[in-house]
Structures are given as structure tokens and as C-alpha cells.
Design a protein around this motif. Structure first.
Motif, PDB file in Angstrom:
ATOM      1  N   PRO A   1       0.834  -1.206   0.000  1.00  0.00           N
ATOM      2  CA  PRO A   1       0.000   0.000   0.000  1.00  0.00           C
ATOM      3  C   PRO A   1       0.868   1.255   0.000  1.00  0.00           C
ATOM      4  CG  PRO A   1      -0.824  -1.595   1.589  1.00  0.00           C
ATOM      5  CD  PRO A   1       0.520  -2.102   1.110  1.00  0.00           C
ATOM      6  N   TRP A   2       0.307   2.341  -0.409  1.00  0.00           N
ATOM      7  CA  TRP A   2       0.881   3.683  -0.491  1.00  0.00           C
ATOM      8  C   TRP A   2       1.621   3.925  -1.795  1.00  0.00           C
ATOM      9  CZ3 TRP A   2       5.537   6.282  -1.011  1.00  0.00           C
ATOM     10  CH2 TRP A   2       5.472   7.659  -0.794  1.00  0.00           C
ATOM     11  N   TYR A   3       2.436   2.997  -2.276  1.00  0.00           N
ATOM     12  CA  TYR A   3       3.248   3.221  -3.464  1.00  0.00           C
ATOM     13  C   TYR A   3       2.398   3.298  -4.737  1.00  0.00           C
ATOM     14  CZ  TYR A   3       7.492   2.156  -0.835  1.00  0.00           C
ATOM     15  OH  TYR A   3       8.523   2.174   0.062  1.00  0.00           O
ATOM     16  N   SER A   4       2.921   4.031  -5.717  1.00  0.00           N
ATOM     17  CA  SER A   4       2.359   4.041  -7.069  1.00  0.00           C
ATOM     18  C   SER A   4       3.014   2.914  -7.859  1.00  0.00           C
ATOM     19  CB  SER A   4       2.670   5.372  -7.774  1.00  0.00           C
ATOM     20  OG  SER A   4       2.007   6.433  -7.137  1.00  0.00           O
ATOM     21  N   TYR A   5       2.228   2.258  -8.702  1.00  0.00           N
ATOM     22  CA  TYR A   5       2.739   1.172  -9.544  1.00  0.00           C
ATOM     23  C   TYR A   5       2.391   1.474 -10.999  1.00  0.00           C
ATOM     24  CZ  TYR A   5       3.735  -1.519  -5.387  1.00  0.00           C
ATOM     25  OH  TYR A   5       4.258  -1.934  -4.187  1.00  0.00           O
ATOM     26  N   VAL A   6       3.410   1.755 -11.799  1.00  0.00           N
ATOM     27  CA  VAL A   6       3.223   2.025 -13.225  1.00  0.00           C
ATOM     28  C   VAL A   6       3.496   0.734 -13.982  1.00  0.00           C
ATOM     29  CG1 VAL A   6       4.151   3.274 -15.223  1.00  0.00           C
ATOM     30  CG2 VAL A   6       3.781   4.476 -13.050  1.00  0.00           C
ATOM     31  N   ILE A   7       2.617   0.428 -14.929  1.00  0.00           N
ATOM     32  CA  ILE A   7       2.790  -0.741 -15.793  1.00  0.00           C
ATOM     33  C   ILE A   7       2.727  -0.272 -17.234  1.00  0.00           C
ATOM     34  CG2 ILE A   7       1.881  -2.989 -16.517  1.00  0.00           C
ATOM     35  CD1 ILE A   7       0.519  -3.171 -13.756  1.00  0.00           C
ATOM     36  N   VAL A   8       3.711  -0.691 -18.026  1.00  0.00           N
ATOM     37  CA  VAL A   8       3.688  -0.404 -19.461  1.00  0.00           C
ATOM     38  C   VAL A   8       3.512  -1.732 -20.191  1.00  0.00           C
ATOM     39  CG1 VAL A   8       6.220  -0.446 -19.706  1.00  0.00           C
ATOM     40  CG2 VAL A   8       4.824   0.737 -21.413  1.00  0.00           C
ATOM     41  N   SER A   9       2.554  -1.768 -21.086  1.00  0.00           N
ATOM     42  CA  SER A   9       2.337  -2.938 -21.924  1.00  0.00           C
ATOM     43  C   SER A   9       3.309  -2.865 -23.103  1.00  0.00           C
ATOM     44  CB  SER A   9       0.890  -2.949 -22.433  1.00  0.00           C
ATOM     45  OG  SER A   9       0.681  -4.029 -23.317  1.00  0.00           O
ATOM     46  N   VAL A  10       3.959  -3.989 -23.418  1.00  0.00           N
ATOM     47  CA  VAL A  10       4.880  -4.040 -24.551  1.00  0.00           C
ATOM     48  C   VAL A  10       4.423  -5.180 -25.454  1.00  0.00           C
ATOM     49  CG1 VAL A  10       7.277  -4.241 -25.300  1.00  0.00           C
ATOM     50  CG2 VAL A  10       6.753  -3.190 -23.084  1.00  0.00           C
ATOM     51  N   MET A  11       3.917  -4.817 -26.631  1.00  0.00           N
ATOM     52  CA  MET A  11       3.397  -5.790 -27.586  1.00  0.00           C
ATOM     53  C   MET A  11       4.354  -5.917 -28.768  1.00  0.00           C
ATOM     54  SD  MET A  11       0.684  -6.883 -26.201  1.00  0.00           S
ATOM     55  CE  MET A  11      -0.823  -6.575 -25.336  1.00  0.00           C
ATOM     56  N   ALA A  12       4.826  -7.137 -29.004  1.00  0.00           N
ATOM     57  CA  ALA A  12       5.759  -7.410 -30.111  1.00  0.00           C
ATOM     58  C   ALA A  12       6.964  -6.467 -30.067  1.00  0.00           C
ATOM     59  CB  ALA A  12       5.046  -7.329 -31.454  1.00  0.00           C
ATOM     60  N   GLY A  13       7.411  -6.134 -28.854  1.00  0.00           N
ATOM     61  CA  GLY A  13       8.582  -5.284 -28.685  1.00  0.00           C
ATOM     62  C   GLY A  13       8.312  -3.795 -28.705  1.00  0.00           C
ATOM     63  N   THR A  14       7.053  -3.408 -28.903  1.00  0.00           N
ATOM     64  CA  THR A  14       6.693  -1.993 -28.975  1.00  0.00           C
ATOM     65  C   THR A  14       5.852  -1.596 -27.759  1.00  0.00           C
ATOM     66  OG1 THR A  14       6.708  -2.076 -31.380  1.00  0.00           O
ATOM     67  CG2 THR A  14       5.535  -0.225 -30.360  1.00  0.00           C
TER      68      THR A  14
ATOM     69  N   THR B   1       3.105   0.103 -25.608  1.00  0.00           N
ATOM     70  CA  THR B   1       1.780   0.635 -25.959  1.00  0.00           C
ATOM     71  C   THR B   1       1.226   1.382 -24.749  1.00  0.00           C
ATOM     72  OG1 THR B   1       0.716  -1.479 -25.439  1.00  0.00           O
ATOM     73  CG2 THR B   1       1.371  -1.131 -27.730  1.00  0.00           C
ATOM     74  N   ASP B   2       0.186   0.873 -24.146  1.00  0.00           N
ATOM     75  CA  ASP B   2      -0.479   1.554 -23.035  1.00  0.00           C
ATOM     76  C   ASP B   2       0.385   1.590 -21.780  1.00  0.00           C
ATOM     77  OD1 ASP B   2      -2.708   1.832 -24.642  1.00  0.00           O
ATOM     78  OD2 ASP B   2      -3.647   0.008 -23.879  1.00  0.00           O
ATOM     79  N   MET B   3       0.178   2.650 -20.999  1.00  0.00           N
ATOM     80  CA  MET B   3       0.842   2.762 -19.704  1.00  0.00           C
ATOM     81  C   MET B   3      -0.212   3.192 -18.689  1.00  0.00           C
ATOM     82  SD  MET B   3       4.447   4.589 -18.679  1.00  0.00           S
ATOM     83  CE  MET B   3       4.005   6.226 -19.197  1.00  0.00           C
ATOM     84  N   THR B   4      -0.285   2.476 -17.572  1.00  0.00           N
ATOM     85  CA  THR B   4      -1.258   2.775 -16.525  1.00  0.00           C
ATOM     86  C   THR B   4      -0.544   2.862 -15.181  1.00  0.00           C
ATOM     87  OG1 THR B   4      -1.728   0.440 -16.114  1.00  0.00           O
ATOM     88  CG2 THR B   4      -3.109   1.560 -17.756  1.00  0.00           C
ATOM     89  N   SER B   5      -1.255   3.356 -14.186  1.00  0.00           N
ATOM     90  CA  SER B   5      -0.725   3.388 -12.828  1.00  0.00           C
ATOM     91  C   SER B   5      -1.849   3.067 -11.859  1.00  0.00           C
ATOM     92  CB  SER B   5      -0.121   4.760 -12.516  1.00  0.00           C
ATOM     93  OG  SER B   5       0.535   4.735 -11.258  1.00  0.00           O
ATOM     94  N   TRP B   6      -1.493   2.526 -10.710  1.00  0.00           N
ATOM     95  CA  TRP B   6      -2.464   2.145  -9.696  1.00  0.00           C
ATOM     96  C   TRP B   6      -1.802   2.139  -8.331  1.00  0.00           C
ATOM     97  CZ3 TRP B   6      -1.550  -2.633  -7.198  1.00  0.00           C
ATOM     98  CH2 TRP B   6      -0.554  -3.430  -7.802  1.00  0.00           C
ATOM     99  N   ARG B   7      -2.640   2.140  -7.304  1.00  0.00           N
ATOM    100  CA  ARG B   7      -2.166   2.033  -5.921  1.00  0.00           C
ATOM    101  C   ARG B   7      -2.961   0.941  -5.224  1.00  0.00           C
ATOM    102  NH1 ARG B   7      -1.489   8.205  -3.591  1.00  0.00           N
ATOM    103  NH2 ARG B   7      -0.855   9.155  -5.551  1.00  0.00           N
ATOM    104  N   LEU B   8      -2.275   0.127  -4.459  1.00  0.00           N
ATOM    105  CA  LEU B   8      -2.922  -0.933  -3.698  1.00  0.00           C
ATOM    106  C   LEU B   8      -3.691  -0.309  -2.540  1.00  0.00           C
ATOM    107  CD1 LEU B   8      -3.205  -4.035  -3.327  1.00  0.00           C
ATOM    108  CD2 LEU B   8      -1.256  -3.888  -1.770  1.00  0.00           C
ATOM    109  N   ASN B   9      -4.941  -0.728  -2.363  1.00  0.00           N
ATOM    110  CA  ASN B   9      -5.748  -0.238  -1.246  1.00  0.00           C
ATOM    111  C   ASN B   9      -5.175  -0.759   0.076  1.00  0.00           C
ATOM    112  OD1 ASN B   9      -7.381   0.892  -3.207  1.00  0.00           O
ATOM    113  ND2 ASN B   9      -8.959  -0.683  -3.049  1.00  0.00           N
TER     114      ASN B   9
END
Length: 163
Positions: free
Chosen positions: A121-134, A136-144
Motif C-alpha cells: 500500500p501507499w506506493y504508485s505502480y506504473v505498468i507499461v504494456s509491450v506488444m511485439a517489442g513496442t 503501448t499503453d501505460m497505466t498506474s495504480w495504488r494498492l488499497n
């Protein structure tokens, strides 16, 4: 009360996360987000309605090596030494570790059950999707705080140098 979490970063920082994900493909990349939490950025010149106690700004990255050797295509691991090194680097920049980032090769940029089970909890978590080496989307979330679910965090890419 549901908070509206927001994460600010420069275009350069966002591109560095994407590039790290592409460079390590087909394996997951990982690293620390160094920056300031809202308590430290309260004097940022932004419209009052966009300032919130749930706002953070990423000012630097601390890329790490994925220590997972059994399934690095869909998992990442960092060591206690990695966390200490990230905290030391943040201190040297006059910042703090405000979160972590990693990639999802060939998968969407949304947290898995594994991500939720291993997050703090508390930390930000950024995830980037990488499709076929490229990247794409990037999101962020925090654990409740109850660790049962997470809350999305809006990412605002800011032009120019960080404030």
C-alpha cells in the motif's frame, strides 16, 4: 471517500519507462519511481482543483535488473539491496521512492493478481504494456490499504522540464 489518485511525469520520464520495457522485451523490466508526494509538491503552480492530497510527481527513475530467473517473461523480482539502492539514489536527488514500474510483455497494462499480492500500500505502480517489442499503453495504480484491490491512478504527462 474514494480518492482521485494522480501521477505527474514529464514526457521524457514516460519515454524512459517505455524504452526500458522495449529494451528488456520479451522479459519484464522493473525500476523505482523517484519523486515527491503531494505533501512535498503542495506549492506546485497548478489549478487548485487539480491539486489533491493524492497527487505525486515522478522526477527521476532508478532502473533495476529483473532478478527473477524462473519466469522473467511474466514476473519480476527485486532484492532488499535493490530497494536500499533505490532509496539511496532518491536521497541523493533530494527525492523519495514514491513507487515502482514494470512492463507486461504481450499483456495489457493492468495489474495481475500476482502484482496485487506482491504490492505494498501507499506506493504508485506504473505498468507499461509491450506488444511485439513496442510499448503501448501505460497505466498506474495504488494498492488499497486492505490489500484486497487497487485503485487506478491517472497519469498526467507534462510538457517540458519538471517544476
Amino acid at each position: 471517500m474514494v480518492e482521485n489518485f494522480q501521477l505527474w511525469m514529464s514526457h521524457d520520464v514516460a519515454e524512459r519507462i517505455r524504452r526500458h520495457g522495449a529494451e528488456t522485451f520479451p522479459y519484464e523490466c522493473c525500476g523505482a519511481l523517484l519523486g515527491r508526494d503531494s505533501a512535498a509538491i503542495g506549492n506546485v503552480s497548478a489549478p487548485e482543483e487539480t491539486q489533491s492530497e493524492a497527487t505525486r510527481e515522478v522526477l527521476e527513475l532508478f532502473p533495476l535488473v529483473n532478478r527473477r530467473d524462473d519466469s522473467p517473461r511474466n514476473r519480476f523480482a527485486v532484492t532488499a539491496d535493490d530497494v536500499r539502492d533505490a532509496e539511496k539514489a532518491a536521497t541523493q536527488y533530494g527525492l523519495e521512492v514514491i513507487g515502482w514500474y514494470h512492463s507486461h510483455p504481450e499483456h495489457p497494462a493492468r495489474p495481475s493478481d500476482f502484482d496485487r499480492e506482491h504490492a505494498w500500500p501507499w506506493y504508485s505502480y506504473v505498468i507499461v504494456s509491450v506488444m511485439a517489442g513496442t510499448p503501448t499503453d501505460m497505466t498506474s495504480w495504488r494498492l488499497n490499504d486492505d490489500r484486497q484491490n487497487y485503485s487506478p491512478e491517472d497519469i498526467e504527462i507534462r510538457k517540458g522540464a519538471p517544476v
